[in-house]
Design an enzyme around this catalytic site. Structure first.
Site, mmCIF file in Angstrom:
data_model
loop_
_atom_site.group_PDB
_atom_site.id
_atom_site.type_symbol
_atom_site.label_atom_id
_atom_site.label_comp_id
_atom_site.label_asym_id
_atom_site.label_seq_id
_atom_site.Cartn_x
_atom_site.Cartn_y
_atom_site.Cartn_z
ATOM 1 N N ARG A 38 0.822 -1.215 0.000
ATOM 2 C CA ARG A 38 0.000 0.000 0.000
ATOM 3 C C ARG A 38 0.856 1.265 0.000
ATOM 4 N NH1 ARG A 38 -4.865 -1.920 4.009
ATOM 5 N NH2 ARG A 38 -6.093 -2.897 2.369
ATOM 6 N N LYS A 203 -18.983 -15.658 1.788
ATOM 7 C CA LYS A 203 -20.351 -15.346 2.199
ATOM 8 C C LYS A 203 -21.108 -14.584 1.137
ATOM 9 C CE LYS A 203 -19.658 -14.989 7.156
ATOM 10 N NZ LYS A 203 -19.606 -14.011 8.226
ATOM 11 N N GLY A 357 -8.169 -9.286 -2.310
ATOM 12 C CA GLY A 357 -6.852 -9.796 -1.940
ATOM 13 C C GLY A 357 -6.631 -11.255 -2.306
ATOM 14 N N GLY A 380 -13.580 -4.005 -0.331
ATOM 15 C CA GLY A 380 -14.951 -3.479 -0.206
ATOM 16 C C GLY A 380 -15.198 -2.281 -1.108
#
Ligand code: AMP
Length: 400
Positions: A38, A203, A357, A380
């Site tokens: 990052r 999920k 990721g 997200g």
């Protein structure tokens, strides 16, 4: 798609540039940065400011200190790492707001870099409404605002969204942010068709929004991974011990219902690998989910005929989006499906966008990361950008 101001649209000369970066990197117990990706991702924007006569005030969050000044969440080790990567001294601020920080910012000369302390030492970072003066105090530190933190652009936080209003026509996207806006925005919002998306992961609840949005936008949607088992259960199939979410059964039924007249729009696995344990020595069987997964077994990967179906569908696509592993790929025995899809995507001539990721890690492990058109760093943020077509952190920036 938002046509926002870019870092290259503003003059940096003699300006104090306040830049929001995503330096939320992992640290080990010796407070050393264990993955610098990052930091490296924002180097182009950082270097651009310094090379064009500006001084730089960097701000970021790190972990979840929950509004308290906890030393283990200090950005000091990150500043040290940045200093090495940039080969340039970094001045570390004792806080992110306050008189001492204002003094340090005011005394910066062109080419100097000041790193603010963790923004989440204040609750107002994540809850701007609790103290609107927080964003205002931050804004006082700079003449120009640059947001290069795509990974947090889906949050309307003080430093990612609220602050921009204090910089009329001076709030711009950094290179990393711009690349995501260009790659996802331009490629996926008016895709060259056929547009195919593959969604995997544990999920359904975390991706139901993007699934619905992709059913409207994409020509074909392939679903694998743990979330498939909620769709199987919703159809009344036995799923053994497979991961599933009972509270999402109605949602899964309504998604299945919405595609029942659109043959081939939604592909679910036609066979799965089921295991009697989550380890390398587990006993496995290949089953057709409509026949039921045996008691004591759980679905851990897509099977060979699903791989063939998914790979064949991929060959027909001109634009491809992939997010989420197709199985428990961390265990090599259950990684064949994810690897096969990574390989197929890596070899496509189509425009390919991979987000998340795990999917990126799978491509990297196979040495195929450089073969895809765009690796989206957002998690997200990437999913919400695709779902809503914009993000609070992008919306807040000045329009061109
Ligand atoms: P996500 O963060 O939602 O993309 O989920 C990633 C995780 O999903 C990975 O850690 C995978 O191990 C997990 N996963 C994928 N397929 C399955 C499955 N069939 N059963 C349990 N977990 C799974």
């Amino acid at each position: 798609m938002s046509d926002v101001l870019s870092i290259t649209d503003l003059s940096m000369k003699n300006k104090k540039v306040l830049m929001r970066v995503d330096f939320n990197v992992p640290l080990n117990d010796k407070q050393e940065v264990t993955d610098e990706t990052r930091i490296v991702s924002s180097l182009p924007s950082i270097k651009y400011v310094l090379d064009h006569g500006g001084s730089l005030i960097l701000m970021s969050h790190l972990g979840r200190p929950k509004g308290e000044k906890k030393p283990e969440f200090s950005l000091k080790p990150v500043a040290a790492k940045l200093s090495i990567l940039l080969d340039h001294p970094i001045i570390m601020a004792p806080d992110c707001i306050g008189p001492e920080v204002e003094r340090l910012a005011a005394s910066l000369r062109p080419g100097q870099v000041l790193m603010l302390e963790n923004l989440r030492f204040y609750n107002a970072e994540e809850k701007p409404e609790s103290d609107p003066s927080f964003a205002k105090k931050l804004s006082k530190l700079g003449d120009i605002y640059i947001n290069d933190a795509f990974g947090t652009a889906h949050r309307a936080h003080s430093s990612t969204a609220v602050i921009a209003k204090y910089f009329p026509q001076k709030a711009a996207a950094g290179f990393l942010m711009q690349k995501e806006i260009d790659s996802i925005g331009k490629t996926l919002f008016s895709p060259k068709r056929p547009f195919l998306a593959i969604i995997g992961g544990a999920k359904i609840s975390s991706k139901v929004g993007v699934i619905k949005s992709l059913l409207a936008k994409a020509d074909t949607l392939l679903i694998g991974g743990g979330m498939a088992y909620t769709f199987f259960k919703a159809q009344g199939f036995a799923i053994g011990n497979s991961i599933h979410e009972d509270e999402m059964l109605n949602e899964a039924r309504s998604i299945l219902d919405s595609v029942k007249d659109h043959k081939n729009k939604l592909h679910l696995p036609t066979d799965v690998i089921a295991a009697d344990a989550m380890n390398e020595t587990a006993k496995t069987v290949t089953v057709n989910p409509s026949k039921g997964i045996p008691k004591g077994f759980e679905g851990v990967d897509i099977g060979p005929s699903t791989i063939r179906d998914f790979v064949a569908a991929l060959q027909t696509a001109t634009t491809v989006l992939w997010n989420g592993p197709l199985g428990v790929f961390e265990i090599p025995k259950f990684s064949a499906g994810t690897r096969a899809i990574a390989e197929a995507i890596g070899r496509l001539k189509a425009t390919t966008i991979v987000g998340g990721g795990d999917s990126i890690a799978a491509l990297q492990q196979m040495g195929l990361a450089s073969t895809v058109t765009h690796l989206s760093t957002g998690g997200g943020a990437t999913l919400e950008y695709i779902e809503f077509g914009t993000l609070p952190g992008i919306e807040a920036l000045s329009k061109k």
